[in-house]
Design an enzyme around this catalytic site. Structure first.
Site, short mmCIF file in Angstrom:
data_model
loop_
_atom_site.label_atom_id
_atom_site.label_comp_id
_atom_site.label_asym_id
_atom_site.label_seq_id
_atom_site.Cartn_x
_atom_site.Cartn_y
_atom_site.Cartn_z
N HIS A 144 31.50 42.03 71.14
CA HIS A 144 32.80 41.38 71.25
C HIS A 144 33.04 40.47 70.06
CE1 HIS A 144 30.06 38.52 73.24
NE2 HIS A 144 30.94 37.58 72.97
N GLY B 172 24.15 32.39 69.75
CA GLY B 172 25.09 31.96 70.78
C GLY B 172 25.64 33.07 71.64
N HIS C 59 35.41 36.98 68.92
CA HIS C 59 36.24 35.85 69.34
C HIS C 59 37.34 35.66 68.31
CE1 HIS C 59 33.28 34.05 72.27
NE2 HIS C 59 32.46 34.79 71.55
#
Length: 111
Positions: A99, A92, A101
């Site tokens: 990074h 995904g 989330h």
């Protein structure tokens, strides 16, 4: 820095976003397509394709990303959060700058 990278442009201040926290090595800003009441992206200031590359090149920067994620969850939610790092397109990942989330602010369902 990668001139074509969206997150590098955000880190450099070339693209405005809602910053929520920053450190010497990372920045945190709200996701433009939130999946939870608190959905913040935490990115290192240095460009690495994903968290695996970041871990190999600069483990301390990865630790700083996680530390900033924890600070964000403490500041914006109750300190309970889900931390997701996608590595590769099949997982995904759509922006190829490391990074994490931070998802918080509600009861999160399981996978």
């Amino acid at each position: 820095m990668n001139a074509d990278c969206l997150f590098c442009k955000i880190v450099a201040g070339e693209i405005r976003t809602e910053m929520v926290a920053e450190s010497d090595t990372a920045v945190a800003f709200r996701d433009i397509n939130p999946k939870a009441p608190v959905h913040v992206l935490v990115v290192p200031r240095s460009h690495h394709a994903d968290v695996s590359a970041l871990a190999g090149a600069d483990p301390q920067a990865l630790a700083d990303v996680i530390g900033l994620a924890d600070q964000v969850a403490s500041d914006l939610a109750d300190g309970q959060y889900r931390l997701i790092c996608n590595v590769g397109p099949k997982a995904g990942q759509t922006i190829f700058h490391a990074h994490a989330h931070v998802l918080a602010g509600t009861q999160l369902s399981g996978f």
